[in-house]
Write an enzyme that holds these catalytic residues in place. Structure first.
Site, PDB file in Angstrom:
ATOM      1  N   LYS A 174    -118.034 -12.039 127.929  1.00  0.00           N
ATOM      2  CA  LYS A 174    -119.224 -12.889 128.079  1.00  0.00           C
ATOM      3  C   LYS A 174    -119.866 -13.040 126.697  1.00  0.00           C
ATOM      4  CE  LYS A 174    -123.630 -12.509 128.379  1.00  0.00           C
ATOM      5  NZ  LYS A 174    -124.031 -13.765 127.727  1.00  0.00           N
ATOM      6  N   GLU A 249    -122.942  -1.150 120.458  1.00  0.00           N
ATOM      7  CA  GLU A 249    -123.280  -1.423 119.057  1.00  0.00           C
ATOM      8  C   GLU A 249    -124.646  -2.087 119.094  1.00  0.00           C
ATOM      9  OE1 GLU A 249    -121.457  -0.674 116.435  1.00  0.00           O
ATOM     10  OE2 GLU A 249    -119.596  -0.090 117.407  1.00  0.00           O
ATOM     11  N   CYS A 283    -127.240  -6.655 112.198  1.00  0.00           N
ATOM     12  CA  CYS A 283    -127.691  -5.327 112.613  1.00  0.00           C
ATOM     13  C   CYS A 283    -127.737  -4.368 111.435  1.00  0.00           C
ATOM     14  CB  CYS A 283    -126.754  -4.798 113.682  1.00  0.00           C
ATOM     15  SG  CYS A 283    -125.041  -4.942 113.181  1.00  0.00           S
ATOM     16  N   GLU A 384    -137.243  -3.850 114.172  1.00  0.00           N
ATOM     17  CA  GLU A 384    -136.189  -4.683 113.576  1.00  0.00           C
ATOM     18  C   GLU A 384    -136.739  -6.102 113.362  1.00  0.00           C
ATOM     19  OE1 GLU A 384    -132.784  -5.214 116.165  1.00  0.00           O
ATOM     20  OE2 GLU A 384    -131.398  -5.080 114.484  1.00  0.00           O
TER      21      GLU A 384
HETATM   22  P1  NAP Z   1    -129.303  -9.299 123.204  1.00  0.00           P
HETATM   23  O1  NAP Z   1    -130.431 -10.085 123.695  1.00  0.00           O
HETATM   24  O2  NAP Z   1    -129.186  -7.879 123.607  1.00  0.00           O
HETATM   25  O3  NAP Z   1    -127.992 -10.130 123.587  1.00  0.00           O
HETATM   26  C1  NAP Z   1    -126.686  -9.663 123.322  1.00  0.00           C
HETATM   27  C2  NAP Z   1    -125.771 -10.086 124.461  1.00  0.00           C
HETATM   28  O4  NAP Z   1    -126.227  -9.469 125.668  1.00  0.00           O
HETATM   29  C3  NAP Z   1    -125.784 -11.597 124.727  1.00  0.00           C
HETATM   30  O5  NAP Z   1    -124.517 -11.992 125.155  1.00  0.00           O
HETATM   31  C4  NAP Z   1    -126.794 -11.705 125.852  1.00  0.00           C
HETATM   32  O6  NAP Z   1    -126.642 -12.856 126.631  1.00  0.00           O
HETATM   33  C5  NAP Z   1    -126.456 -10.473 126.655  1.00  0.00           C
HETATM   34  N1  NAP Z   1    -127.507 -10.029 127.567  1.00  0.00           N
HETATM   35  C6  NAP Z   1    -128.849 -10.248 127.493  1.00  0.00           C
HETATM   36  N2  NAP Z   1    -129.469  -9.671 128.554  1.00  0.00           N
HETATM   37  C7  NAP Z   1    -128.503  -9.086 129.306  1.00  0.00           C
HETATM   38  C8  NAP Z   1    -128.501  -8.341 130.518  1.00  0.00           C
HETATM   39  N3  NAP Z   1    -129.627  -8.060 131.168  1.00  0.00           N
HETATM   40  N4  NAP Z   1    -127.314  -7.905 131.000  1.00  0.00           N
HETATM   41  C9  NAP Z   1    -126.164  -8.168 130.355  1.00  0.00           C
HETATM   42  N5  NAP Z   1    -126.106  -8.873 129.202  1.00  0.00           N
HETATM   43  C10 NAP Z   1    -127.255  -9.314 128.681  1.00  0.00           C
HETATM   44  O7  NAP Z   1    -129.254  -9.270 121.610  1.00  0.00           O
HETATM   45  P2  NAP Z   1    -129.430 -10.497 120.624  1.00  0.00           P
HETATM   46  O8  NAP Z   1    -130.869 -10.656 120.322  1.00  0.00           O
HETATM   47  O9  NAP Z   1    -128.679 -11.660 121.088  1.00  0.00           O
HETATM   48  O10 NAP Z   1    -128.643  -9.933 119.341  1.00  0.00           O
HETATM   49  C11 NAP Z   1    -129.296  -9.311 118.307  1.00  0.00           C
HETATM   50  C12 NAP Z   1    -129.267  -7.801 118.469  1.00  0.00           C
HETATM   51  O11 NAP Z   1    -127.913  -7.355 118.400  1.00  0.00           O
HETATM   52  C13 NAP Z   1    -129.985  -7.101 117.353  1.00  0.00           C
HETATM   53  O12 NAP Z   1    -130.721  -6.017 117.839  1.00  0.00           O
HETATM   54  C14 NAP Z   1    -128.848  -6.606 116.461  1.00  0.00           C
HETATM   55  O13 NAP Z   1    -129.191  -5.513 115.651  1.00  0.00           O
HETATM   56  C15 NAP Z   1    -127.802  -6.285 117.467  1.00  0.00           C
HETATM   57  N6  NAP Z   1    -126.481  -6.281 116.848  1.00  0.00           N
HETATM   58  C16 NAP Z   1    -125.849  -5.080 116.697  1.00  0.00           C
HETATM   59  C17 NAP Z   1    -124.617  -5.024 116.078  1.00  0.00           C
HETATM   60  C18 NAP Z   1    -123.907  -3.718 115.885  1.00  0.00           C
HETATM   61  O14 NAP Z   1    -122.695  -3.749 115.632  1.00  0.00           O
HETATM   62  N7  NAP Z   1    -124.568  -2.579 116.004  1.00  0.00           N
HETATM   63  C19 NAP Z   1    -124.010  -6.205 115.631  1.00  0.00           C
HETATM   64  C20 NAP Z   1    -124.684  -7.415 115.808  1.00  0.00           C
HETATM   65  C21 NAP Z   1    -125.919  -7.425 116.427  1.00  0.00           C
HETATM   66  P3  NAP Z   1    -127.518 -14.170 126.320  1.00  0.00           P
HETATM   67  O15 NAP Z   1    -127.178 -14.599 124.952  1.00  0.00           O
HETATM   68  O16 NAP Z   1    -127.020 -15.111 127.330  1.00  0.00           O
HETATM   69  O17 NAP Z   1    -128.954 -13.778 126.461  1.00  0.00           O
END
Ligand code: NAP
Length: 480
Positions: A174, A249, A283, A384
């Protein structure tokens, strides 16, 4: 209307059960760049069924046979570099040069795991009794549900599906709802690479509903997630009910420490890499810059000069170094961190505002910003930011800066600039982070472990560490 892009389930392109669709926008211009079929848990269930049915045959192929498919995919992704990069740039604003780098990184993952697939070794262990023999097998977990974010919409997918497929698992992906187009193009290449039907599936749609199906469906053995710490915790909690494996991650809050003996020019370039790449939406981005008192003014001056040369603009323009933020919500958060710092005594040394003149008016642009006189009470010092803002905090003492750097619930990446060898070792050992860049502002490579301490996650991606996450260990005891 343009053609609606579909999901890939059991080797076929299908529409969402609900019939819903979603438009995708370019954050640089607000223009629609595509429309996708937008599913939910029902589509995820179909995909899990397909992956479950495909698992026995896929997992029993020899590693050498699985490797051939991954090699095919490597070649296809490499050859589609420009096209995939253009899609990434159009759907999330990343500068083209960076987007091409991301695609090559993804291709590298497919190649690496095509090789690594052949190196899943078991063990034999000497028995304590003469009439028994101990054998240890490494076997694939089963069906994996992968959830990826928008900030690296192709490479994050590659880093999950490449090791999973190499290990012998089957996958349901997904992707993020703002960046499904690059994932869909990648799946067209997956189809061309000839993977057997049901081995790799793509479901685009409602995150809560698909996430719930991943947590509840007993046919799915593992959830691999990259995204926010908030959602990571929800998934971990839900997965616990069936003791499903998780790899997470999550978010970061990287400190970047500049000691007085550092090469300041190299440190400025390293900081630029670690802070402004992907417009600060990584991240492992620096979120707190600690500079020693003796060099703080000189460093700030050099940094501000460097930022004056950085071209902000539409990611599709060749000379753009810093693109827009992904959406309005992301821009608001960044501006809120700047305002909060200002209200608590922070001084703006560069930037500080939304860009609104001319072409900028259509997109979500923030000026590259430097804030001095930052204190630990400001939001930017502990939340963040995910944007192109550098807060400078001064320090005098090595032990105190290590304590300050470690004083966070996150533990993904940290950076140190110094020429003192002994200090390099002390920093590498004392910083509570999964990744430490010593005189290196860009510490990622396919073969190295990537992941965090504390609330930055569980598990590692990259190299043989990444493969481990998709394997079970089985002890076979032979009575002879
Ligand atoms: P996010 O809101 O957590 O979204 C990530 C993924 O999870 C998306 O596919 C999102 O779908 C999905 N998602 C959201 N709510 C969900 C739920 N209740 N159940 C299942 N899936 C769900 O994060 P983001 O804001 O897009 O991404 C940025 C974050 O990712 C930052 O905190 C960053 O630090 C972190 N990140 C970490 C790494 C690492 O390797 N540690 C790498 C890159 C990014 P939708 O898009 O459809 O909402």
């Amino acid at each position: 209307m343009d053609q609606v892009k579909q999901m890939f389930v059991n080797g076929e392109w299908i529409s969402a059960e609900s019939g819903e669709t979603l438009q995708i926008f370019n954050p640089a211009t607000g223009d629609t760049v595509g429309t996708v079929s937008f599913g939910d848990g029902r589509d995820a269930k179909k995909a899990i069924d397909a992956a479950h049915a495909a698992f026995p045959a896929w997992s029993r192929l020899t590693a050498r046979e699985r490797s051939k498919y991954l090699y095919n995919l490597y070649e296809l992704v490499r050859n589609s570099r420009d096209e995939l990069a253009a899609i990434i740039s159009a759907e999330m604003g990343k500068p083209l040069r960076e987007a091409k780098g991301e695609v090559l990184g993804a291709a590298d993952n497919f190649m690496w795991y095509a090789e690594e697939a052949k190196r899943v070794y078991g063990e034999t262990i000497p028995s304590s009794v003469p009439n028994k023999r101990i054998m240890v097998l490494r076997q694939p977990l089963g069906v994996v549900g992968a959830i990826t974010p928008w900030n690296f919409p192709v490479n994050m997918v590659a880093r999950k599906i490449a090791p999973a497929l190499a290990a012998g698992c089957t996958v349901v992906l997904k992707p993020a709802e703002s960046t499904p187009l690059s994932a869909i193009r990648l799946f067209e290449l997956i189809e061309q690479a000839g993977f057997p039907k049901g081995v790799v599936n793509l479901v685009v749609g409602k995150p809560e509903s698909i996430g719930q199906e991943f947590m509840d469906n007993p046919k799915l053995q593992k959830i691999g997630f990259t995204g926010s710490t908030r959602v990571g915790k929800l998934l971990m909690e839900g997965a616990a009910k069936q003791v499903k494996r998780v790899s997470l991650e999550l978010g970061g809050h990287a400190p970047f420490i500049v000691f007085p003996d550092a090469d300041l020019d190299a440190a400025v370039e390293g900081l630029f890499e670690s802070k402004f790449r992907n417009s600060g939406q990584m991240c492992i981005c620096t979120n707190r810059l600690y500079v020693h008192d003796e060099v703080a003014d000189a460093f700030a001056e050099k940094l501000v000069e460097r930022l004056k040369k950085a071209k902000v603009g539409d990611g599709r323009n060749k000379d753009t170094e810093i693109g827009p933020l992904v959406n309005e919500r992301a821009l608001k958060k960044v501006l809120d961190h700047i305002d909060d710092a200002k209200s608590k005594g922070g001084r703006i040394a560069a930037g500080g505002n939304r860009l609104t003149e001319g072409d900028y008016a259509k997109g979500f642009y923030c000026e590259p910003t430097v804030i001095t006189d930052v204190t630990e009470e400001m939001k930017i010092a502990y939340e963040e930011t995910f944007g192109p803002v550098v807060p400078i905090i001064r320090f005098q003492d090595e032990a105190a800066v290590v304590a300050a750097a470690n004083n966070t619930r996150y533990g993904l990446a940290a950076y140190v600039y110094t020429k003192d060898n002994a200090r390099c070792f002390r920093m590498a050992e004392q910083l509570e982070y999964g990744i430490v860049g010593i005189n290196d502002g860009s510490p990622t490579q396919t073969q190295a472990p990537f992941g965090g301490f504390k609330e930055s996650g569980i598990g590692r991606e990259g190299g043989h560490f990444g493969l481990e996450e998709y394997l079970e260990t089985k002890f076979v005891s032979f009575g002879i």
